[in-house]
Design an enzyme around this catalytic site. Structure first.
Site, short mmCIF file in Angstrom:
data_model
loop_
_atom_site.label_atom_id
_atom_site.label_comp_id
_atom_site.label_asym_id
_atom_site.label_seq_id
_atom_site.Cartn_x
_atom_site.Cartn_y
_atom_site.Cartn_z
N SER A 1 0.75 -1.13 0.15
CA SER A 1 0.09 0.06 -0.05
C SER A 1 0.92 1.26 0.07
CB SER A 1 -1.09 -0.20 1.18
OG SER A 1 -1.39 1.24 1.65
N ARG B 1 -22.75 -5.63 -46.15
CA ARG B 1 -21.71 -5.13 -45.00
C ARG B 1 -22.29 -4.18 -44.07
NH1 ARG B 1 -16.73 -4.24 -48.10
NH2 ARG B 1 -17.47 -6.23 -49.02
#
Lengths: 448, 448, 448, 448
Positions: free
Chosen positions: C280, C319
């Site tokens: 930490s 497409r």
């Protein structure tokens, strides 16, 4: 037709009765009929139909007169509920007053009835949420005040970190609930408006009378008049969903904390006791956190529903194909889940069982490791953060390995003794000093 | 209790009757009772209870005997449906055969009944989908065969591109439907297994008799026996959801194509005609693509539901809190929506109205621009892709500006004349030559 | 260009180096070039271009020769990467062999290169995952075997439930990992196929030579030939995503368990120790479960990405517009996150620190409450489930209130004495008897 | 380090340069350093460290001094970027002013730096969006004004419906854009606040000095001071995401309309022309709507990302595990996509090519069917809606079948002749009368 009928076996578990009634089949039909009635009256006011015809229409706009099964079947053919509803209304009116039937739904399109009806339902739904949210805010404030000074282990990454107070944890819930209250009110003002545009959203059927009819119609329904019809601009609907999504997320946070605190190994808080609540079908000792489960389940489900509404926003031209239809069941579902989560969290916070002694015991039982940051910060002013952390880290390891208190492990390190007198070191392990800032923050938010 | 009652106004629109019945409240109760009955019988076979007791229990395992409203209320307290159901079953059994009541649900946990019940419902749901999917595949194959040679404009990025055949477009639908069929079957084999583990999923109550009871129980329910109880390993449930998600996506693709083809300006195909189908509440000329709207709405809604189930997978320890509960209504919802989308697409493909002349007209009406790629490719072999494209691009612009046919615009370009004789150029504009490869692909997949 | 460059500050945290390289910019370009090279060679084999031209093209298909910044800029105009890539390739070829440049990309369309390139990348990505998954399966099997008999509290709804063994918990992870392995392989077989169709997906440019070129092209790329080009049938791509989604969900489950077990108050298992790991910035005593955080973050992120791909499936005509483009960054992101989650869980399971004593202490520390189900089940055979549960529930409450062992609390209840001899009661509190079924299940799956 | 380097091949396509720079690796590092600098200065102001130390720290807070590759590697071990960054900063400071290094990051936790840094980046991101949104609003207003009277076919369910004006369609875009502007500003005020709480969010390290340091720190960063640290109350972050989600949905709506209007068969509007824009790699005649594709792709992707952030809200205790980490790349991704969609839609709306003649032709080409509602509504006043619709529906069918104008088909129906004189009937087919209400609505919103 029983207007309060159960609609699904799990509705009462995952929602609340008032919200279920607000979004029942009956209520959906009535809300569309409220639109049709208001439309007839507004059109009559605008001179577009005789006032007797408007009265004849209005008198039939009662959901009790409609057969929901027939409407459901009609919708499969027509593609929406408004079409069979308008047909059925026309039939009902024509039986009582044949000429009046000509004016049913005049100038409107299906989506006007469906969207405006939904807005009326959402208004009621937001009222219900607003009211329960006020209760939640009250319960959080009471709890934060009561436990403003009660020490508890702060926990980060699911590890004990530093001491805080239980009041501060609850103050976080309170703060988020207040922001949700503010958001719900802002959203209500921005999002709940009349839908009325006719066929392609141009009010063309009404010609020059359009604007006046819109104003009257909005007045009858007590809804603001929008700048434009919004048949394919769905940001208002989606905004309501996102606001509820944020609320549910914050409720899930409360539920997350409660469920973690009520783990057998933590046991610092638990959901309210009640006969039969949270029992198991196999284990007699269990008391499952049922309320938290409901809120957490909602917090899992609502995000996907919000995403659906956001993704459905790019609707085609003047009325959409697919996106609009996707909203019809999803919006009610979000309201139902939000109400369930909120209702359960009100219950849980109001009735939370709290074990302050266990909070203290868990905190103190950790051999003083939660004070490591306090010592390390104090040393850092002389040694620098890194050296201080290295020293204290070694001491925490020794404390753990040898099962001694960190205070003791630190006592024998000369480098520390030079900086901190025994008294100064003791002060760093003082729980009141460690939690005074938590208390201050908690009281600060309660004064807001 | 009417076991086929309407459960929501829009259920018939967005789903099908058989799937709605499969996931009705009644069916949910019955499926859990099927588990309880099989458990009693399997335990009796294993010598754990008298066979008369098993018979007494089995005889009460009929959903008609249970009051769903009471179960719904009980679930709000207990947190799940199995607890009040088991309590009610115990009461029923004890009225008939008091000693037998002791053995109700013996050794099981709530989740065993709930999960196994769900698996039974899913099995029926998958059967329904499999059957409708076979119809869709048949309808697509028929259509692809019939229109294998029918020219239509291929369209990319919503622009006309090159000529293909309508059969090829449908062949794409068919190909995806076949893959969904294969996935549904694979998933069924992998995902549908008995859930049975007792309190923490270890079958502890049964001691050494456990394995034998599991085998019997699986046999009674005609479900495979899993390697382990899977109370918090939810990949099987989530896999079913993803497989249905893929199916719905492919159905949405059909709906997308149909809805685009049926635009007023394209008008090449439209959904089946039927009196009242797709009417508008305001516009007499309209025939809305209702079936496509249903499938597209499903394709908007199911992905968020699948995401919910995936996100709910990391469930806690031996039984989850929030994640499991999130599944209870979401899994049925996915089945309902998938069935609705599939049912509607079967209808649409089987009854699709096709206007081959309009297809041809749209293709030819574009001044031959759809042959630009064909010319450009032919020239590219001599000039290179870039020079060829530049030349043809200029010609397409001239064709558009001057409203002449591309063939004509090309005729006057010397650089092209040198490469392509008039006959060769004509051949490039030959629709049969242009679409022969589409026909070949289409027939190829039909032979598979 | 450094082909292994960091692409984002958090890539190494959330993914792995090999997967990042597989989906790097460089790899994306190279994969499309691999397609272009194979296309040239296949076309030459089919007699459509001179073999020297194919060689000239092939020799330039090396990503090192291309400037990614220019490609990125080109894509903003053209709308996809293949267009500027093909232009750049044409330029490169023409500098070396002007006539050969005419044949670059001949007969193909952008999507052929982009999709086939993606398939090649996915194939490599699936190989990486398969290999790491084998390691995870091995590590789980080892752990399950080692701890097959080690008692641990089973926990449901985050409450202690009944005793199981740690091996059984790990067996659950193993079982899910094996199913993911099976799914990855099935998906690979179904989903990874060549994309090649030309302009509208009909292979029109190649005329009768089309089928032969496809076969050759597939052979060069070592990819199966699909039944049809699949430009707008995206179920294969989406299936890969769902399979990875299921894998990530199962990895999240492991991470969930590990993170809960490593809570300070539980402390039964923790992630591997390493200098600097999980430190930490403020608290020296912390050892954060970094690996679990990565897997849990992936389990939060991947579901939304999977939903995006499912929702993008209904693409337009030949497409798509929007849906296809949405895939380009999302598919790689799913692979990256899956690799990171898997890589971290391999590390975590292989190096998990396990505290069997603490497991035992937590189990025994609960005053015997975890045996409540065992006693209750035994009594149920005589008293019925309800009466048995009521009796035992009262005893668990007395045990908790008076801080005595459940065995003791039960001892003084006459109704129980009549049924269970002291010896029989003692046996119900025997941990070996209670966990033997867990061991049996664990060993059973290891034999599979 | 090039601070403006390309980060991904598709970043420029899907985002904008300024937004990419705002969320670049470099900017992320600098934003955290801005926090560290301000913290040092605020602490010095509060008397907690010597001002020379603060200056020494501040002078090193320049991202150019940091090696991103090292930070990335450090993050894999520590689990976040702040830890290696603070370590590196400490090293840099200690090289220049050893004693000052002791005070780096003093009293803060990693999340303070990471969250506050993110808030600074989001502030810049919101500024960019606000500015582009103002351009979009201006462009929409201009277009709506210019085409307020231009007739176009209104289309619902993708079918031609009734005439409206193109200005009205654009007015809808404008209206939604204005609401997004309002939401962005509200959200900015509510959501962008300082994050500062230290280890468990209680400001404990600062003791009584805490509140004053917070005020100073907020002032240096020009951020509002929140009521409480919000390490695990993530509603503010999620609110930003939802607001961007709503914006992107509304942009997707514009893109949907533009892409549908630019279909070859509709051809009423198209994206701006530019050399190379929207070209195809195979078809010379193509001009693909590239901008719309980008916005539609964003509208597909952002909802899933928003759902991720909502689902990640229930974070554990004082700092979360998994949920927080999930935000780190997702928030930037949403900003990037929103910027790309907005930037492209600004381009598209500002440069939209509009073909008013084609709009008129499409509208008139439909044999007058778009006037069916107008006739039907007029008849409904005498005949009732149903009879009127039936009559007109028959006439629309005859018009279609016989390829005659609806006016002509109606002319021969005696029942209509009785109600509507030829002049009255002609008036119903008058385009000016039909579109006057559209013009009125359009001009009305422009006056707002």
């Amino acid at each position: 037709m029983n207007t309060h009928a159960r609609q699904g076996l799990l509705d009462l578990l995952f929602s609340t009765e008032p919200m279920r009634d607000t979004f029942s089949d009956h209520a959906r039909i009535q809300a569309m009929l409220d639109f049709e009635r208001a439309l007839a009256m507004a059109s009559a006011d605008g001179g577009l139909l005789p006032s007797e015809a408007a009265s004849a229409i209005a008198s039939q706009c009662d959901a009790q007169r409609f057969n929901p099964d027939e409407l459901a079947r009609g919708a499969t053919l027509a593609g929406n509920l408004a079409i069979p509803l308008v047909d059925a209304l026309t039939d009902l009116v024509s039986r009582e007053d044949e000429p009046a039937a000509r004016f049913v739904h005049w100038g409107a399109t299906s989506q006007d009835a469906i969207d405006s009806g939904l807005v009326l339902q959402m208004r009621q739904g937001l009222d219900l949420l607003d009211s329960d949210l006020a209760r939640l805010i009250g319960a959080c404030a009471k709890l934060a005040h009561e436990y403003a000074k009660t020490p508890i282990a702060g926990r980060t990454w699911l590890q004990q970190a530093t001491p805080i107070t239980f009041g501060l944890k609850v103050a976080g819930w309170l703060s988020a609930a207040r922001r949700s209250q503010s958001r719900l009110r802002d959203t209500r003002n921005r999002a709940l408006t009349l839908q009325f545009g006719g066929a392609s959203g141009s009010l063309a059927t009404f010609g020059e009378a359009g604007p006046a009819v819109v104003v009257k119609l909005a007045a009858y329904l007590e809804l603001p008049k929008p700048d434009l019809p919004w048949h394919t601009q769905r940001d208002r609907i989606a905004e309501v969903a996102t606001t509820l999504g944020l609320l549910v997320g914050s409720l899930g946070k409360i539920a997350r904390d409660v469920s973690l605190l009520s783990q057998s190994e933590v046991a610092e808080a638990s959901e309210p006791h009640a006969a039969g609540r949270g029992v198991s079908s196999s284990m007699p000792q269990k008391r499952n956190p049922v309320g938290s489960a409901v809120a957490l389940a909602a917090a899992q489900r609502v995000p996907g529903l919000v995403a659906t509404l956001l993704a459905a926003m790019p609707q085609e031209h003047e009325r959409g194909l697919g996106g609009w239809q996707a909203e019809w069941d999803v919006v009610p579902e979000i309201f139902l889940l939000a109400a369930g989560a909120l209702g359960r969290m009100v219950e849980v916070v109001e009735g939370l069982t709290i074990d302050s002694e266990r909070m203290r015991a868990n905190l103190e039982g950790a051999n003083g490791l939660l004070y490591a940051e306090s010592v390390s910060s104090a040393l850092a002013r002389s040694l620098g953060r890194k050296r201080a952390q290295d020293l204290v880290r070694d001491a925490t390891r020794r404390a753990t390995t040898d099962s001694i208190h960190l205070r003791q492990a630190l006592a024998s390190i000369p480098e520390i003794e030079e900086i901190l007198s025994p008294g100064a070191l003791d002060a760093l392990f003082d729980i009141h000093q460690a939690t005074a800032p938590s208390e201050r923050l908690t009281l600060g938010i309660l004064d807001d």
